[in-house]
Design an enzyme around this catalytic site. Sequence first.
Site, PDB file in Angstrom:
ATOM      1  N   CYS A  84       0.844  -1.187   0.000  1.00 11.05           N
ATOM      2  CA  CYS A  84       0.000   0.000   0.000  1.00 11.05           C
ATOM      3  C   CYS A  84       0.885   1.244   0.000  1.00 11.05           C
ATOM      4  O   CYS A  84       1.861   1.313   0.733  1.00 11.05           O
ATOM      5  CB  CYS A  84      -0.960   0.093   1.176  1.00 11.05           C
ATOM      6  SG  CYS A  84      -2.172  -1.220   1.214  1.00 11.05           S
ATOM      7  N   ARG A 102       4.286  -0.668  -4.635  1.00 12.42           N
ATOM      8  CA  ARG A 102       3.931  -1.133  -3.292  1.00 12.42           C
ATOM      9  C   ARG A 102       2.602  -1.868  -3.258  1.00 12.42           C
ATOM     10  O   ARG A 102       2.246  -2.481  -2.247  1.00 12.42           O
ATOM     11  CB  ARG A 102       3.842   0.063  -2.332  1.00 12.42           C
ATOM     12  CG  ARG A 102       5.140   0.793  -2.158  1.00 12.42           C
ATOM     13  CD  ARG A 102       4.944   1.994  -1.275  1.00 12.42           C
ATOM     14  NE  ARG A 102       4.744   1.614   0.113  1.00 12.42           N
ATOM     15  CZ  ARG A 102       5.699   1.599   1.028  1.00 12.42           C
ATOM     16  NH1 ARG A 102       6.900   1.953   0.717  1.00 12.42           N
ATOM     17  NH2 ARG A 102       5.442   1.233   2.266  1.00 12.42           N
ATOM     18  N   TRP A 147      -2.691  -2.767  -1.739  1.00  8.26           N
ATOM     19  CA  TRP A 147      -2.406  -4.203  -1.814  1.00  8.26           C
ATOM     20  C   TRP A 147      -3.333  -4.816  -0.769  1.00  8.26           C
ATOM     21  O   TRP A 147      -3.167  -4.595   0.431  1.00  8.26           O
ATOM     22  CB  TRP A 147      -0.943  -4.491  -1.485  1.00  8.26           C
ATOM     23  CG  TRP A 147      -0.582  -5.924  -1.654  1.00  8.26           C
ATOM     24  CD1 TRP A 147      -0.180  -6.531  -2.800  1.00  8.26           C
ATOM     25  CD2 TRP A 147      -0.583  -6.936  -0.641  1.00  8.26           C
ATOM     26  NE1 TRP A 147       0.065  -7.857  -2.564  1.00  8.26           N
ATOM     27  CE2 TRP A 147      -0.176  -8.142  -1.262  1.00  8.26           C
ATOM     28  CE3 TRP A 147      -0.899  -6.960   0.722  1.00  8.26           C
ATOM     29  CZ2 TRP A 147      -0.067  -9.345  -0.573  1.00  8.26           C
ATOM     30  CZ3 TRP A 147      -0.793  -8.156   1.411  1.00  8.26           C
ATOM     31  CH2 TRP A 147      -0.384  -9.324   0.765  1.00  8.26           C
ATOM     32  N   ASN A 205      -2.057   2.317   5.448  1.00  3.26           N
ATOM     33  CA  ASN A 205      -1.212   1.178   5.115  1.00  3.26           C
ATOM     34  C   ASN A 205      -0.952   0.424   6.413  1.00  3.26           C
ATOM     35  O   ASN A 205      -0.542   1.022   7.402  1.00  3.26           O
ATOM     36  CB  ASN A 205       0.115   1.682   4.513  1.00  3.26           C
ATOM     37  CG  ASN A 205       1.143   0.578   4.388  1.00  3.26           C
ATOM     38  OD1 ASN A 205       0.802  -0.593   4.253  1.00  3.26           O
ATOM     39  ND2 ASN A 205       2.408   0.948   4.437  1.00  3.26           N
ATOM     40  N   GLY A 206      -1.226  -0.880   6.432  1.00  3.56           N
ATOM     41  CA  GLY A 206      -1.014  -1.668   7.647  1.00  3.56           C
ATOM     42  C   GLY A 206      -2.231  -2.530   7.924  1.00  3.56           C
ATOM     43  O   GLY A 206      -3.054  -2.752   7.031  1.00  3.56           O
ATOM     44  N   GLU A 223      16.407 -19.188  -5.598  1.00  4.71           N
ATOM     45  CA  GLU A 223      16.164 -17.846  -6.142  1.00  4.71           C
ATOM     46  C   GLU A 223      15.667 -17.925  -7.586  1.00  4.71           C
ATOM     47  O   GLU A 223      14.745 -17.202  -7.979  1.00  4.71           O
ATOM     48  CB  GLU A 223      17.451 -17.008  -6.023  1.00  4.71           C
ATOM     49  CG  GLU A 223      17.460 -15.677  -6.759  1.00  4.71           C
ATOM     50  CD  GLU A 223      16.419 -14.681  -6.280  1.00  4.71           C
ATOM     51  OE1 GLU A 223      15.674 -14.977  -5.334  1.00  4.71           O
ATOM     52  OE2 GLU A 223      16.336 -13.601  -6.879  1.00  4.71           O
ATOM     53  N   LYS A 244      12.138 -16.457  -8.745  1.00  2.00           N
ATOM     54  CA  LYS A 244      12.042 -15.430  -9.788  1.00  2.00           C
ATOM     55  C   LYS A 244      11.061 -15.873 -10.863  1.00  2.00           C
ATOM     56  O   LYS A 244      10.223 -15.112 -11.319  1.00  2.00           O
ATOM     57  CB  LYS A 244      13.441 -15.219 -10.369  1.00  2.00           C
ATOM     58  CG  LYS A 244      13.891 -13.866 -10.662  1.00  2.00           C
ATOM     59  CD  LYS A 244      14.347 -12.977  -9.542  1.00  2.00           C
ATOM     60  CE  LYS A 244      13.391 -12.823  -8.388  1.00  2.00           C
ATOM     61  NZ  LYS A 244      13.971 -12.169  -7.259  1.00  2.00           N
ATOM     62  N   GLU A 261       7.334 -15.862  -9.527  1.00  2.00           N
ATOM     63  CA  GLU A 261       6.665 -14.590  -9.230  1.00  2.00           C
ATOM     64  C   GLU A 261       6.363 -13.756 -10.466  1.00  2.00           C
ATOM     65  O   GLU A 261       5.388 -13.009 -10.465  1.00  2.00           O
ATOM     66  CB  GLU A 261       7.410 -13.778  -8.161  1.00  2.00           C
ATOM     67  CG  GLU A 261       8.727 -13.199  -8.545  1.00  2.00           C
ATOM     68  CD  GLU A 261       9.324 -12.338  -7.419  1.00  2.00           C
ATOM     69  OE1 GLU A 261      10.541 -12.209  -7.400  1.00  2.00           O
ATOM     70  OE2 GLU A 261       8.580 -11.800  -6.582  1.00  2.00           O
ATOM     71  N   HIS A 299      14.788 -37.958  -2.901  1.00  2.00           N
ATOM     72  CA  HIS A 299      14.064 -38.286  -1.665  1.00  2.00           C
ATOM     73  C   HIS A 299      12.597 -37.899  -1.767  1.00  2.00           C
ATOM     74  O   HIS A 299      11.937 -37.657  -0.752  1.00  2.00           O
ATOM     75  CB  HIS A 299      14.751 -37.619  -0.470  1.00  2.00           C
ATOM     76  CG  HIS A 299      16.148 -38.103  -0.271  1.00  2.00           C
ATOM     77  ND1 HIS A 299      16.438 -39.344   0.263  1.00  2.00           N
ATOM     78  CD2 HIS A 299      17.340 -37.553  -0.608  1.00  2.00           C
ATOM     79  CE1 HIS A 299      17.755 -39.527   0.266  1.00  2.00           C
ATOM     80  NE2 HIS A 299      18.326 -38.444  -0.259  1.00  2.00           N
ATOM     81  N   LYS A 317       5.955  -4.738  -3.598  1.00  2.00           N
ATOM     82  CA  LYS A 317       7.405  -4.670  -3.415  1.00  2.00           C
ATOM     83  C   LYS A 317       7.794  -4.716  -1.944  1.00  2.00           C
ATOM     84  O   LYS A 317       8.725  -5.391  -1.555  1.00  2.00           O
ATOM     85  CB  LYS A 317       7.908  -3.368  -4.048  1.00  2.00           C
ATOM     86  CG  LYS A 317       9.404  -3.155  -3.953  1.00  2.00           C
ATOM     87  CD  LYS A 317      10.115  -4.001  -4.970  1.00  2.00           C
ATOM     88  CE  LYS A 317      11.618  -3.866  -4.879  1.00  2.00           C
ATOM     89  NZ  LYS A 317      12.280  -5.041  -5.472  1.00  2.00           N
TER      90      LYS A 317
HETATM   91  O1  M6R Z   1      12.517  -5.587   1.046  1.00  5.62           O
HETATM   92  P1  M6R Z   1      12.918  -6.964   1.432  1.00  5.62           P
HETATM   93  O2  M6R Z   1      14.263  -7.355   0.878  1.00  5.62           O
HETATM   94  O3  M6R Z   1      12.871  -7.196   2.918  1.00  5.62           O
HETATM   95  O4  M6R Z   1      11.873  -7.913   0.747  1.00  5.62           O
HETATM   96  C1  M6R Z   1      11.915  -9.292   0.987  1.00  5.62           C
HETATM   97  C2  M6R Z   1      11.033 -10.032   0.029  1.00  5.62           C
HETATM   98  O5  M6R Z   1       9.713  -9.581   0.114  1.00  5.62           O
HETATM   99  C3  M6R Z   1      11.508  -9.881  -1.407  1.00  5.62           C
HETATM  100  O6  M6R Z   1      12.827 -10.288  -1.566  1.00  5.62           O
HETATM  101  C4  M6R Z   1      10.605 -10.719  -2.352  1.00  5.62           C
HETATM  102  O7  M6R Z   1      10.797 -12.079  -2.115  1.00  5.62           O
HETATM  103  C5  M6R Z   1      10.900 -10.345  -3.804  1.00  5.62           C
HETATM  104  N1  M6R Z   1       9.680 -10.029  -4.476  1.00  5.62           N
HETATM  105  C6  M6R Z   1      11.569 -11.425  -4.564  1.00  5.62           C
HETATM  106  O8  M6R Z   1      11.841 -11.057  -5.872  1.00  5.62           O
END
Ligand code: M6R
Length: 604
Positions: free
Chosen positions: A2, A27, A74, A98-99, A476, A480, A483, A499, A599
């Site tokens: 948000c 955000r 969001w 926001n929150g 990772e 990637k 998402e 396993h 984000k």
């Molecule tokens: O701002 P931060 O690094 O604390 O965010 C952590 C995760 O939310 C962030 O890395 C998220 O997994 C990304 N969207 C991955 O690409």
Amino acid sequence: MCGIIGITGTSVVTDRLVDGLKRLEYRGYDSSGVAILDDRVIKRERAEGKIKMLEARLGAHPIDGQTGIAHTRWATHGVPNETNAHPHLSGRVCVVHNGIIENFLDIRQELSHHEFVSETDTEVIAHLVDEALSAGLPPIDAFSQSLKKLKGAYALGLIIDGEDNRIFCARAGSPLAIGVGENEMYLGSDALALAQLTSNLIYLEEGDWAVLTPESYEIFDVNDKAVTRPVTIISGGPAMAEKGNYRHFMLKEIYEQPETITRTLENYIDEFKHAPNLPHELDFTDIDRIILVACGTASYAGMVAKYWFEQIAGIPVDVDIASEFRYRQPVLSQKALFIAISQSGETADTLAALRYCKNNGVKTAALVNVMTSTMAREADIALPINAGPEIGVASTKAFTSQLTALAAITLGAAVSKGVLSAARQEALIKSLIKMPRQVKDALELDGAIEAMAFDFSKAKNAFYLGRGSQVPIAFEGALKLKEISYIHAEGYAAGELKHGPIALIEDGTPVVVLAPFDALFEKTISNLQEVVSRGASIILITDVAGAQHIGDMVKNIIIMPTAHDFTAPIITTIAVQLLAYHSAVHLGTDVDQPRNLAKSVTVE
Ligand code: M6R
């Protein structure tokens, strides 16, 4: 998570609010809205979907005035639709938030004589303040007394119908900044929101609330005592969040990595002395354990660093996912060093873990990209990664800068523990210094990876395998891909697949194998054979020696620049970023703002 922006001034604000929302769209982007005080009368427009939907709505129903608040959402409570979009209105009061208001159901019950129209937690704030106004309290008391009834996390901005140009705002648990202008005051979730408007920011502290008028701001602490907070001058200006000629922010940020890694190195390495150069407060002499806590991509940086700290500096490391950390009641030692890893420095769970450690007497550090963030301000030691604003929701350059900083910090720790020979130090430092060039060379593979992504993107499921410090890069790579392309993907330690998960391999299942030619290469290739014999279609990410070794056994090979074992995980990262990016582009998804994501995750 948000985004909030507010302006109170002497000229009209709607266009500038919408422009600020666009900068905050990373955000959250499932709905948005604006409320304006036009000659003391509140006017509001909201729309489901991206900001462009709100712009279209405002085109058809223009509103404007000299004071306004705006929000991009969001969703937490209530589906993303127009009714649940902010600003929320009750009687004379309009609010953006926001929150999460955790006791919103209790408040709804208490105000059951009010009509609630949305499913949100936020709406109770407007009703609470309106109730207090109706009881005859002056606006400032109505606002401050209502805040006392809220439990949970909030950054909020509020305007009142019938009042002069004024914005009331408050923060508890979620970040909020006041911007100071000339005959104009601003409110924003972060510096990016206000980049076009001012470079003078005041970050509200926990429990602070404030009243903004065009000419003034007054800040009060949690006990309603008037306080002053420092003004921070933000550099970077309006250009800091532009996409340039790139199709997406994500691609721009991938391509920035030679430069961003260089900037990170400059901060932690003395290139002339060929030695680590850590801030003096970051002293490992008496540290006997490191606790790395983070979420998502940042947690994978922590997992790579565990290999480094343990193998090079001989310091045991715990890596925890932030959302679990404080609830598992970890055993903490006063000789431990806690390091929060976070691009934004605002992630709610990581921040809570930092506070948990601080409250338990553990020394804390925050490795962050945003140095004005709450984590940077609250940790005992703030460690910058200097990657510059990262706008794409999928983290790329922040990840490689986190890794670069952690690599250099590992060397600093090893030096202070006296366990790094001069020859080894020289070899490891050199490997760090070579990285920007190797990343540049890796980016030359973009076209080849794009071509491979064409078939890869047709998959419904994919696996990523690696061993040693490549395991977190497999995680990772899979994250990637998930998402931004919405292809289901899982990362595994290559030796673990048999396993259980190997049962999922069938004819054509894509498996991305990360195998630079290191001590574990042969073992990883054995695991590659196991999936090939069950029909998997392989993309092998290796280096020149690895490619020579494998011959024509694998058709799709990405040959990365040869790197030292130490830095190899950072180099292979470039390939998995590009593979995910091009797969998403082939599929036509919204790369920079993938569905359901935001984000900065400022709620638990
Ligand atoms: O701002 P931060 O690094 O604390 O965010 C952590 C995760 O939310 C962030 O890395 C998220 O997994 C990304 N969207 C991955 O690409």
